[in-house]
Write a protein that holds these residues in place. Structure first.
Motif, PDB file in Angstrom:
ATOM      1  N   GLY A 187      13.881 -36.865 -21.062  1.00  0.00           N
ATOM      2  CA  GLY A 187      14.195 -36.366 -19.724  1.00  0.00           C
ATOM      3  C   GLY A 187      15.414 -37.049 -19.138  1.00  0.00           C
ATOM      4  N   GLN A 188      15.510 -38.366 -19.307  1.00  0.00           N
ATOM      5  CA  GLN A 188      16.669 -39.095 -18.792  1.00  0.00           C
ATOM      6  C   GLN A 188      17.949 -38.683 -19.519  1.00  0.00           C
ATOM      7  OE1 GLN A 188      16.239 -43.326 -18.679  1.00  0.00           O
ATOM      8  NE2 GLN A 188      14.485 -43.285 -17.290  1.00  0.00           N
ATOM      9  N   GLN A 189      17.847 -38.538 -20.840  1.00  0.00           N
ATOM     10  CA  GLN A 189      19.022 -38.172 -21.612  1.00  0.00           C
ATOM     11  C   GLN A 189      19.521 -36.777 -21.223  1.00  0.00           C
ATOM     12  OE1 GLN A 189      19.274 -37.287 -26.137  1.00  0.00           O
ATOM     13  NE2 GLN A 189      19.676 -39.490 -25.970  1.00  0.00           N
ATOM     14  N   GLN A 190      18.615 -35.847 -21.035  1.00  0.00           N
ATOM     15  CA  GLN A 190      19.007 -34.496 -20.654  1.00  0.00           C
ATOM     16  C   GLN A 190      19.590 -34.461 -19.246  1.00  0.00           C
ATOM     17  OE1 GLN A 190      15.459 -32.166 -21.306  1.00  0.00           O
ATOM     18  NE2 GLN A 190      15.919 -31.855 -23.477  1.00  0.00           N
ATOM     19  N   THR A 191      18.989 -35.223 -18.347  1.00  0.00           N
ATOM     20  CA  THR A 191      19.525 -35.294 -16.986  1.00  0.00           C
ATOM     21  C   THR A 191      20.940 -35.865 -16.993  1.00  0.00           C
ATOM     22  OG1 THR A 191      17.317 -35.558 -16.025  1.00  0.00           O
ATOM     23  CG2 THR A 191      19.176 -36.279 -14.687  1.00  0.00           C
ATOM     24  N   GLN A 192      21.157 -36.877 -17.801  1.00  0.00           N
ATOM     25  CA  GLN A 192      22.501 -37.464 -17.911  1.00  0.00           C
ATOM     26  C   GLN A 192      23.492 -36.453 -18.478  1.00  0.00           C
ATOM     27  OE1 GLN A 192      21.583 -40.898 -20.291  1.00  0.00           O
ATOM     28  NE2 GLN A 192      20.887 -42.108 -18.555  1.00  0.00           N
ATOM     29  N   ARG A 193      23.017 -35.620 -19.421  1.00  0.00           N
ATOM     30  CA  ARG A 193      23.901 -34.617 -20.016  1.00  0.00           C
ATOM     31  C   ARG A 193      24.286 -33.550 -19.001  1.00  0.00           C
ATOM     32  NH1 ARG A 193      27.626 -35.018 -23.775  1.00  0.00           N
ATOM     33  NH2 ARG A 193      28.242 -32.967 -24.513  1.00  0.00           N
ATOM     34  N   VAL A 194      23.322 -33.089 -18.229  1.00  0.00           N
ATOM     35  CA  VAL A 194      23.606 -32.102 -17.191  1.00  0.00           C
ATOM     36  C   VAL A 194      24.587 -32.681 -16.176  1.00  0.00           C
ATOM     37  CG1 VAL A 194      22.624 -30.804 -15.256  1.00  0.00           C
ATOM     38  CG2 VAL A 194      21.438 -30.848 -17.462  1.00  0.00           C
ATOM     39  N   SER A 195      24.372 -33.948 -15.795  1.00  0.00           N
ATOM     40  CA  SER A 195      25.279 -34.602 -14.852  1.00  0.00           C
ATOM     41  C   SER A 195      26.675 -34.701 -15.432  1.00  0.00           C
ATOM     42  CB  SER A 195      24.752 -35.998 -14.504  1.00  0.00           C
ATOM     43  OG  SER A 195      23.493 -35.913 -13.867  1.00  0.00           O
ATOM     44  N   TYR A 196      26.757 -34.939 -16.741  1.00  0.00           N
ATOM     45  CA  TYR A 196      28.060 -35.017 -17.411  1.00  0.00           C
ATOM     46  C   TYR A 196      28.781 -33.670 -17.319  1.00  0.00           C
ATOM     47  CZ  TYR A 196      31.474 -35.092 -21.198  1.00  0.00           C
ATOM     48  OH  TYR A 196      32.623 -34.983 -21.931  1.00  0.00           O
ATOM     49  N   TYR A 197      28.069 -32.566 -17.572  1.00  0.00           N
ATOM     50  CA  TYR A 197      28.678 -31.238 -17.476  1.00  0.00           C
ATOM     51  C   TYR A 197      29.227 -30.978 -16.078  1.00  0.00           C
ATOM     52  CZ  TYR A 197      26.644 -29.919 -22.006  1.00  0.00           C
ATOM     53  OH  TYR A 197      26.317 -29.829 -23.336  1.00  0.00           O
ATOM     54  N   LEU A 198      28.440 -31.357 -15.070  1.00  0.00           N
ATOM     55  CA  LEU A 198      28.860 -31.097 -13.694  1.00  0.00           C
ATOM     56  C   LEU A 198      30.079 -31.935 -13.307  1.00  0.00           C
ATOM     57  CD1 LEU A 198      25.380 -30.921 -11.933  1.00  0.00           C
ATOM     58  CD2 LEU A 198      26.854 -29.015 -12.599  1.00  0.00           C
ATOM     59  N   ALA A 199      30.218 -33.101 -13.909  1.00  0.00           N
ATOM     60  CA  ALA A 199      31.336 -33.983 -13.569  1.00  0.00           C
ATOM     61  C   ALA A 199      32.563 -33.750 -14.439  1.00  0.00           C
ATOM     62  CB  ALA A 199      30.893 -35.445 -13.684  1.00  0.00           C
ATOM     63  N   ASN A 200      32.424 -32.995 -15.543  1.00  0.00           N
ATOM     64  CA  ASN A 200      33.529 -32.764 -16.473  1.00  0.00           C
ATOM     65  C   ASN A 200      33.664 -31.258 -16.736  1.00  0.00           C
ATOM     66  OD1 ASN A 200      34.316 -35.672 -17.669  1.00  0.00           O
ATOM     67  ND2 ASN A 200      32.090 -35.562 -17.346  1.00  0.00           N
ATOM     68  N   GLN A 201      34.482 -30.610 -15.935  1.00  0.00           N
ATOM     69  CA  GLN A 201      34.592 -29.152 -15.972  1.00  0.00           C
ATOM     70  C   GLN A 201      35.102 -28.630 -17.319  1.00  0.00           C
ATOM     71  OE1 GLN A 201      36.862 -27.717 -12.645  1.00  0.00           O
ATOM     72  NE2 GLN A 201      35.470 -28.609 -11.121  1.00  0.00           N
ATOM     73  N   SER A 202      36.046 -29.322 -17.927  1.00  0.00           N
ATOM     74  CA  SER A 202      36.589 -28.819 -19.191  1.00  0.00           C
ATOM     75  C   SER A 202      35.546 -28.852 -20.299  1.00  0.00           C
ATOM     76  CB  SER A 202      37.814 -29.645 -19.593  1.00  0.00           C
ATOM     77  OG  SER A 202      37.478 -31.014 -19.758  1.00  0.00           O
ATOM     78  N   ALA A 203      34.772 -29.933 -20.368  1.00  0.00           N
ATOM     79  CA  ALA A 203      33.710 -30.028 -21.373  1.00  0.00           C
ATOM     80  C   ALA A 203      32.631 -28.980 -21.106  1.00  0.00           C
ATOM     81  CB  ALA A 203      33.107 -31.425 -21.364  1.00  0.00           C
TER      82      ALA A 203
END
Length: 252
Positions: A187-203
Protein backbone atom coordinates in the motif's frame (compact mmCIF):
# COMPACT_ATOMS: atom_id res chain seq x y z
CA UNK A 1 11.72 -5.50 80.29
CA UNK A 2 14.79 -4.25 82.17
CA UNK A 3 16.55 -0.96 81.39
CA UNK A 4 19.41 -2.87 79.79
CA UNK A 5 17.02 -4.87 77.62
CA UNK A 6 15.17 -1.71 76.57
CA UNK A 7 18.36 0.07 75.55
CA UNK A 8 19.58 -2.99 73.68
CA UNK A 9 16.25 -3.21 71.84
CA UNK A 10 16.55 0.44 70.87
CA UNK A 11 20.13 -0.09 69.77
CA UNK A 12 19.04 -2.95 67.52
CA UNK A 13 16.13 -0.92 66.13
CA UNK A 14 18.42 2.03 65.33
CA UNK A 15 21.24 -0.09 63.95
CA UNK A 16 23.71 0.68 66.75
CA UNK A 17 26.81 -1.34 67.60
CA UNK A 18 29.61 -1.15 70.17
CA UNK A 19 30.49 1.89 72.22
CA UNK A 20 29.13 4.20 69.52
CA UNK A 21 25.70 3.23 70.74
CA UNK A 22 26.11 5.12 74.00
CA UNK A 23 28.00 8.16 72.77
CA UNK A 24 26.21 11.21 74.10
CA UNK A 25 27.87 14.51 73.27
CA UNK A 26 27.97 17.62 75.38
CA UNK A 27 26.58 20.98 74.41
CA UNK A 28 23.91 21.97 71.92
CA UNK A 29 24.13 20.01 68.67
CA UNK A 30 22.15 20.73 65.55
CA UNK A 31 21.19 18.81 62.42
CA UNK A 32 24.40 19.72 60.60
CA UNK A 33 26.44 18.29 63.49
CA UNK A 34 24.54 15.02 63.62
CA UNK A 35 24.70 14.64 59.83
CA UNK A 36 28.49 14.40 60.12
CA UNK A 37 28.47 12.41 63.40
CA UNK A 38 26.23 9.50 62.54
CA UNK A 39 27.10 7.31 65.54
CA UNK A 40 26.39 10.15 67.94
CA UNK A 41 23.03 10.70 66.26
CA UNK A 42 22.21 7.03 66.79
CA UNK A 43 23.29 7.21 70.44
CA UNK A 44 21.29 10.36 70.98
CA UNK A 45 18.20 8.67 69.59
CA UNK A 46 18.64 5.79 72.05
CA UNK A 47 18.70 8.26 74.89
CA UNK A 48 15.80 10.30 73.53
CA UNK A 49 13.66 7.27 72.79
CA UNK A 50 14.16 5.77 76.25
CA UNK A 51 13.34 9.10 77.89
CA UNK A 52 10.17 9.60 75.83
CA UNK A 53 8.72 6.11 75.39
CA UNK A 54 8.16 3.17 77.64
CA UNK A 55 9.63 -0.22 76.76
CA UNK A 56 6.23 -1.40 75.54
CA UNK A 57 5.73 1.67 73.31
CA UNK A 58 8.96 1.76 71.27
CA UNK A 59 8.08 3.10 67.78
CA UNK A 60 8.87 0.85 64.83
CA UNK A 61 9.99 3.67 62.50
CA UNK A 62 11.97 6.87 62.87
CA UNK A 63 9.15 8.75 61.19
CA UNK A 64 6.90 7.81 64.12
CA UNK A 65 9.08 9.73 66.55
CA UNK A 66 8.25 13.26 67.67
CA UNK A 67 10.60 15.02 70.11
CA UNK A 68 10.21 18.37 71.84
CA UNK A 69 13.91 18.43 72.71
CA UNK A 70 15.80 20.23 69.94
CA UNK A 71 18.83 17.93 70.06
CA UNK A 72 16.61 14.86 69.93
CA UNK A 73 14.76 16.24 66.94
CA UNK A 74 18.04 17.25 65.27
CA UNK A 75 19.38 13.71 65.68
CA UNK A 76 16.15 12.27 64.32
CA UNK A 77 16.18 14.61 61.30
CA UNK A 78 19.83 13.77 60.54
CA UNK A 79 19.11 10.04 60.71
CA UNK A 80 16.12 10.44 58.39
CA UNK A 81 18.28 12.37 55.90
CA UNK A 82 20.88 9.60 56.03
CA UNK A 83 18.24 6.97 55.40
CA UNK A 84 16.85 8.95 52.44
CA UNK A 85 20.31 9.20 50.90
CA UNK A 86 20.85 5.46 51.27
CA UNK A 87 17.43 4.76 49.76
CA UNK A 88 18.24 7.04 46.82
CA UNK A 89 21.54 5.27 46.30
CA UNK A 90 19.83 1.89 46.36
CA UNK A 91 17.16 3.19 43.98
CA UNK A 92 19.77 4.52 41.56
CA UNK A 93 21.58 1.19 41.66
CA UNK A 94 18.32 -0.69 41.06
CA UNK A 95 17.32 1.74 38.28
CA UNK A 96 20.71 1.30 36.64
CA UNK A 97 20.38 -2.47 36.80
CA UNK A 98 16.87 -2.31 35.31
CA UNK A 99 18.10 -0.03 32.52
CA UNK A 100 20.90 -2.45 31.72
CA UNK A 101 18.46 -5.36 31.67
CA UNK A 102 16.06 -3.35 29.51
CA UNK A 103 18.76 -2.43 27.00
CA UNK A 104 19.98 -6.04 26.85
CA UNK A 105 16.47 -7.31 26.20
CA UNK A 106 15.91 -4.56 23.64
CA UNK A 107 19.06 -5.53 21.74
CA UNK A 108 17.98 -9.18 21.70
CA UNK A 109 14.54 -8.36 20.28
CA UNK A 110 15.91 -5.95 17.69
CA UNK A 111 18.21 -8.69 16.43
CA UNK A 112 15.24 -10.96 15.70
CA UNK A 113 13.39 -11.29 12.43
CA UNK A 114 10.05 -9.52 12.33
CA UNK A 115 8.07 -12.76 12.41
CA UNK A 116 10.08 -14.10 15.36
CA UNK A 117 9.43 -10.81 17.16
CA UNK A 118 5.68 -11.00 16.51
CA UNK A 119 5.59 -14.54 17.88
CA UNK A 120 6.95 -13.27 21.20
CA UNK A 121 4.73 -10.19 21.14
CA UNK A 122 1.63 -12.34 20.57
CA UNK A 123 2.21 -14.13 23.89
CA UNK A 124 2.01 -10.87 25.85
CA UNK A 125 -1.37 -10.13 27.35
CA UNK A 126 -2.46 -6.54 27.86
CA UNK A 127 -1.76 -6.81 31.60
CA UNK A 128 1.58 -8.61 31.26
CA UNK A 129 4.24 -6.46 32.95
CA UNK A 130 7.18 -8.80 32.41
CA UNK A 131 10.33 -7.12 31.10
CA UNK A 132 10.24 -8.84 27.71
CA UNK A 133 6.64 -7.76 27.13
CA UNK A 134 7.33 -4.19 28.22
CA UNK A 135 10.21 -3.99 25.75
CA UNK A 136 8.17 -5.70 23.00
CA UNK A 137 5.36 -3.16 23.39
CA UNK A 138 7.89 -0.31 23.22
CA UNK A 139 9.45 -1.73 20.05
CA UNK A 140 6.38 -2.85 18.12
CA UNK A 141 6.01 0.33 16.03
CA UNK A 142 9.71 0.47 15.17
CA UNK A 143 9.85 -3.24 14.31
CA UNK A 144 6.84 -2.88 11.99
CA UNK A 145 8.27 0.23 10.31
CA UNK A 146 11.63 -1.47 9.82
CA UNK A 147 10.04 -4.55 8.25
CA UNK A 148 7.88 -2.44 5.92
CA UNK A 149 11.00 -0.54 4.81
CA UNK A 150 12.88 -3.81 4.30
CA UNK A 151 10.11 -5.28 2.13
CA UNK A 152 9.87 -2.15 -0.03
CA UNK A 153 13.62 -2.18 -0.50
CA UNK A 154 13.77 -5.92 -1.26
CA UNK A 155 10.70 -6.15 -3.53
CA UNK A 156 9.49 -3.62 -6.06
CA UNK A 157 6.40 -3.37 -8.25
CA UNK A 158 5.22 -6.76 -9.46
CA UNK A 159 7.64 -8.58 -7.14
CA UNK A 160 6.02 -7.00 -4.07
CA UNK A 161 2.57 -7.72 -5.49
CA UNK A 162 3.53 -11.39 -5.75
CA UNK A 163 5.10 -11.41 -2.29
CA UNK A 164 1.90 -10.00 -0.81
CA UNK A 165 -0.22 -12.53 -2.71
CA UNK A 166 1.89 -15.40 -1.39
CA UNK A 167 1.88 -14.08 2.17
CA UNK A 168 -1.90 -13.60 2.20
CA UNK A 169 -2.89 -16.74 0.29
CA UNK A 170 -3.93 -18.66 3.39
CA UNK A 171 -3.52 -22.32 4.10
CA UNK A 172 -1.26 -24.17 6.52
CA UNK A 173 1.62 -21.75 6.09
CA UNK A 174 -0.46 -18.59 6.54
CA UNK A 175 0.88 -16.13 9.12
CA UNK A 176 -1.32 -13.11 9.77
CA UNK A 177 1.60 -10.85 10.74
CA UNK A 178 3.37 -11.64 7.46
CA UNK A 179 0.25 -10.84 5.46
CA UNK A 180 -0.42 -7.62 7.37
CA UNK A 181 3.07 -6.22 6.91
CA UNK A 182 3.09 -7.17 3.20
CA UNK A 183 -0.21 -5.34 2.68
CA UNK A 184 1.15 -2.24 4.43
CA UNK A 185 4.38 -2.31 2.39
CA UNK A 186 2.49 -2.72 -0.90
CA UNK A 187 0.00 0.00 0.00
CA UNK A 188 2.79 2.44 0.84
CA UNK A 189 4.71 1.61 -2.32
CA UNK A 190 1.65 2.10 -4.51
CA UNK A 191 0.76 5.36 -2.79
CA UNK A 192 4.29 6.61 -3.38
CA UNK A 193 4.01 5.62 -7.05
CA UNK A 194 0.74 7.49 -7.51
CA UNK A 195 2.29 10.53 -5.80
CA UNK A 196 5.25 10.26 -8.16
CA UNK A 197 2.94 10.33 -11.21
CA UNK A 198 1.15 13.41 -9.90
CA UNK A 199 4.43 15.22 -9.28
CA UNK A 200 6.10 14.21 -12.58
CA UNK A 201 3.86 15.01 -15.55
CA UNK A 202 6.20 13.69 -18.24
CA UNK A 203 6.57 10.29 -16.58
CA UNK A 204 2.83 10.14 -15.97
CA UNK A 205 2.04 11.02 -19.58
CA UNK A 206 4.37 8.31 -20.83
CA UNK A 207 2.89 5.63 -18.56
CA UNK A 208 -0.67 6.77 -19.26
CA UNK A 209 -0.31 6.51 -23.03
CA UNK A 210 1.45 3.13 -22.76
CA UNK A 211 -1.34 1.76 -20.57
CA UNK A 212 -3.95 3.12 -22.96
CA UNK A 213 -2.45 1.09 -25.80
CA UNK A 214 -2.31 -2.06 -23.62
CA UNK A 215 -5.90 -1.68 -22.46
CA UNK A 216 -7.35 -0.96 -25.90
CA UNK A 217 -5.91 -4.26 -27.13
CA UNK A 218 -8.15 -6.19 -24.68
CA UNK A 219 -11.89 -6.72 -24.38
CA UNK A 220 -14.00 -5.16 -21.64
CA UNK A 221 -13.80 -8.15 -19.27
CA UNK A 222 -10.04 -8.36 -19.59
CA UNK A 223 -9.73 -4.63 -18.98
CA UNK A 224 -11.91 -4.82 -15.88
CA UNK A 225 -9.82 -7.65 -14.44
CA UNK A 226 -6.67 -5.80 -15.40
CA UNK A 227 -7.71 -2.64 -13.59
CA UNK A 228 -8.95 -4.43 -10.47
CA UNK A 229 -5.53 -5.96 -9.88
CA UNK A 230 -2.28 -4.44 -8.74
CA UNK A 231 -0.87 -3.87 -12.20
CA UNK A 232 1.03 -0.63 -12.82
CA UNK A 233 -1.80 0.59 -15.07
CA UNK A 234 -4.17 0.41 -12.12
CA UNK A 235 -1.89 2.91 -10.36
CA UNK A 236 -1.82 5.08 -13.47
CA UNK A 237 -5.62 4.98 -13.47
CA UNK A 238 -5.71 6.05 -9.81
CA UNK A 239 -3.48 9.01 -10.58
CA UNK A 240 -5.61 9.85 -13.63
CA UNK A 241 -8.80 9.79 -11.57
CA UNK A 242 -7.27 12.26 -9.13
CA UNK A 243 -6.83 14.80 -11.94
CA UNK A 244 -10.24 14.15 -13.49
CA UNK A 245 -9.40 11.54 -16.17
CA UNK A 246 -11.78 8.65 -15.64
CA UNK A 247 -10.91 6.50 -18.63
CA UNK A 248 -8.24 5.99 -21.29
CA UNK A 249 -10.42 7.07 -24.21
CA UNK A 250 -8.11 9.91 -25.20
CA UNK A 251 -4.30 10.01 -25.24
CA UNK A 252 -2.36 12.66 -23.34
Amino acid sequence: MTLSETVNALRKWLGLTGLAAILIGCGSKDIAYYETHVDEAKGKLVECSYNNFSASMIPSELTDLIFQDKECEAARTARLAEKRIKQQQLQQRDDGQRRNEYELQKAQLLAMSYLAFTEIESTCGWADVSLICQVARDLQDDMLANEVARLKQTYSGVALVQFKADACRGGATYVQAACNVAEIALGQQQTQRVSYYLANQSAFKQEYNACRIELLANDADAIAQYMNGDHRCALVAKAANLIGLHDFSQPL
